[in-house]
Design an enzyme around this catalytic site. Structure first.
Site, PDB file in Angstrom:
ATOM      1  N   CYS A  89       0.832  -1.203   0.000  1.00  0.00           N
ATOM      2  CA  CYS A  89       0.000   0.000   0.000  1.00  0.00           C
ATOM      3  C   CYS A  89       0.870   1.259   0.000  1.00  0.00           C
ATOM      4  O   CYS A  89       1.540   1.524  -0.972  1.00  0.00           O
ATOM      5  CB  CYS A  89      -0.956  -0.063   1.199  1.00  0.00           C
ATOM      6  SG  CYS A  89      -2.358   1.040   1.030  1.00  0.00           S
ATOM      7  N   HIS A 195      -3.443  -5.745   1.051  1.00  0.00           N
ATOM      8  CA  HIS A 195      -2.792  -5.949   2.353  1.00  0.00           C
ATOM      9  C   HIS A 195      -2.771  -7.428   2.755  1.00  0.00           C
ATOM     10  O   HIS A 195      -3.697  -7.881   3.432  1.00  0.00           O
ATOM     11  CB  HIS A 195      -3.559  -5.189   3.437  1.00  0.00           C
ATOM     12  CG  HIS A 195      -3.398  -3.709   3.376  1.00  0.00           C
ATOM     13  ND1 HIS A 195      -2.391  -3.045   4.058  1.00  0.00           N
ATOM     14  CD2 HIS A 195      -4.098  -2.753   2.721  1.00  0.00           C
ATOM     15  CE1 HIS A 195      -2.491  -1.742   3.830  1.00  0.00           C
ATOM     16  NE2 HIS A 195      -3.510  -1.531   3.013  1.00  0.00           N
ATOM     17  N   GLU A 197      -1.069  -8.748   5.049  1.00  0.00           N
ATOM     18  CA  GLU A 197      -0.921  -8.883   6.511  1.00  0.00           C
ATOM     19  C   GLU A 197      -2.266  -8.829   7.232  1.00  0.00           C
ATOM     20  O   GLU A 197      -2.350  -9.115   8.408  1.00  0.00           O
ATOM     21  CB  GLU A 197       0.033  -7.803   7.046  1.00  0.00           C
ATOM     22  CG  GLU A 197      -0.558  -6.409   7.232  1.00  0.00           C
ATOM     23  CD  GLU A 197      -0.645  -5.598   5.941  1.00  0.00           C
ATOM     24  OE1 GLU A 197      -0.429  -6.167   4.852  1.00  0.00           O
ATOM     25  OE2 GLU A 197      -0.944  -4.379   6.025  1.00  0.00           O
TER      26      GLU A 197
END
Lengths: 220, 82
Positions: A89, A195, A197
């Site tokens: 990002c 994302h 994560e």
């Protein structure tokens, strides 16, 4: 393989990244302050992560100011020596601004900040459900650069629909050629808007992010 | 001497400018129907200490190229105002 996660003023996914890497993927993580420059504890087998957020308030352009922080100078040197670097990002935006990856991330075509799950696919055509959360995620580069990226197999992820078909319907932000993530020519620097994560834990109901780290070769 | 330099940074002509599009929509809602395109950029002013006009322009050029504008998405124009 251990990880370093850089914390810029305005980073807000740094803790998510640390948590995912440490608890969900069992990796050693060292948090790195943007004003420090020491990366001597890392070898080129390790990976430095530039997390998501709004470094320096997104002033001027997303990632434009972060690029000049002391830690980024070391990260650029580390990448040029062959060390692995992943930008997610805002981290992807910083990598583009710093010249480690080609192109730029423009404001989403629909003028909106988009926060939702999307599907991305690698060359194998498997659709992975990964969340995005960005206002400036429309990947752009000139045609020659895009052709080069494709010829060198540098496009690692494209937006697709649930069944893995790459195209307009799955593309949330108007990115050129539906690009969600790329790598550099040498194959050690990766940038992506989604994302991973945020999708590595059963508690969050999505483990597709683990597959992303695996595809990038970061689970060794 | 201090020189005042103004720098215009605009999105490249071929690129979609969503901000301009949103402003165009706003203008149409306001009843200003004759505007058919809007593009939004930045206006940056710098005060530069330099020995000559040429030197000030050179500093502005360097600042624009390396930080103020990103050539992949923007172009810039430099104007000396004093």
């Amino acid at each position: 393989m251990k990880f370093g996660v850089v914390v810029f003023p305005g980073s807000n996914c740094d803790r998510d990244m640390q948590d995912a890497l440490q608890h969900d993927l069992g990796k050693e993580v060292i948090m790195l302050w943007h004003k420090d420059e020491d990366l001597s504890m890392f070898t080129t087998e390790d990976c430095i992560v530039l997390p998501g957020g709004f470094s320096y308030g997104d002033y001027l352009r997303c990632g434009a100011i972060a690029r000049f922080s002391p830690m980024m100078k070391s990260v650029i040197e580390f990448a040029n020596k062959g060390g692995k670097v992943l930008g997610v990002c805002n981290g992807f935006q910083i990598l583009c601004e710093s010249g480690l990856l080609p192109g730029v991330l423009l404001q989403n075509a629909n003028q909106q900040f988009i926060c939702k799950n999307v599907y991305i696919s690698n060359k194998a055509g498997q659709a992975l459900k990964i969340p995005i959360a960005h206002g400036e995620g429309r990947y752009h580069a000139d045609e020659a650069t895009l052709d080069e990226l494709e010829q060198n197999n540098q496009v690692i992820f494209r937006y697709c629909n649930e069944s893995g078909d790459v195209g307009e319907t799955g593309n949330p932000n108007g990115a050129s050629r539906h690009i969600a993530g790329i790598r550099n020519k040498a194959g050690n620097v990766f940038g992506m808007m989604p994302h991973p994560e945020r999708a590595t834990s059963t508690a969050l109901g999505n483990l597709d992010g683990k597959e992303v780290f695996s595809i990038l070769g970061l689970l060794n | 001497m201090t020189y005042n330099v103004q720098i215009k940074v605009m999105p490249l002509k071929d690129l979609l400018d969503p901000q301009g599009k949103a402003v165009l929509g706003g203008l149409q809602n306001l009843g200003v129907k004759s505007v058919n395109d809007v593009r939004v950029g930045k206006h940056i002013t710098l005060q530069i200490d330099a020995a000559s006009e040429a030197e000030a322009k050179q500093v502005a050029e360097e600042a624009s190229k390396k930080l103020l504008a990103n050539p992949v998405m923007e172009f810039y124009e430099i104007e000396l105002v004093n």
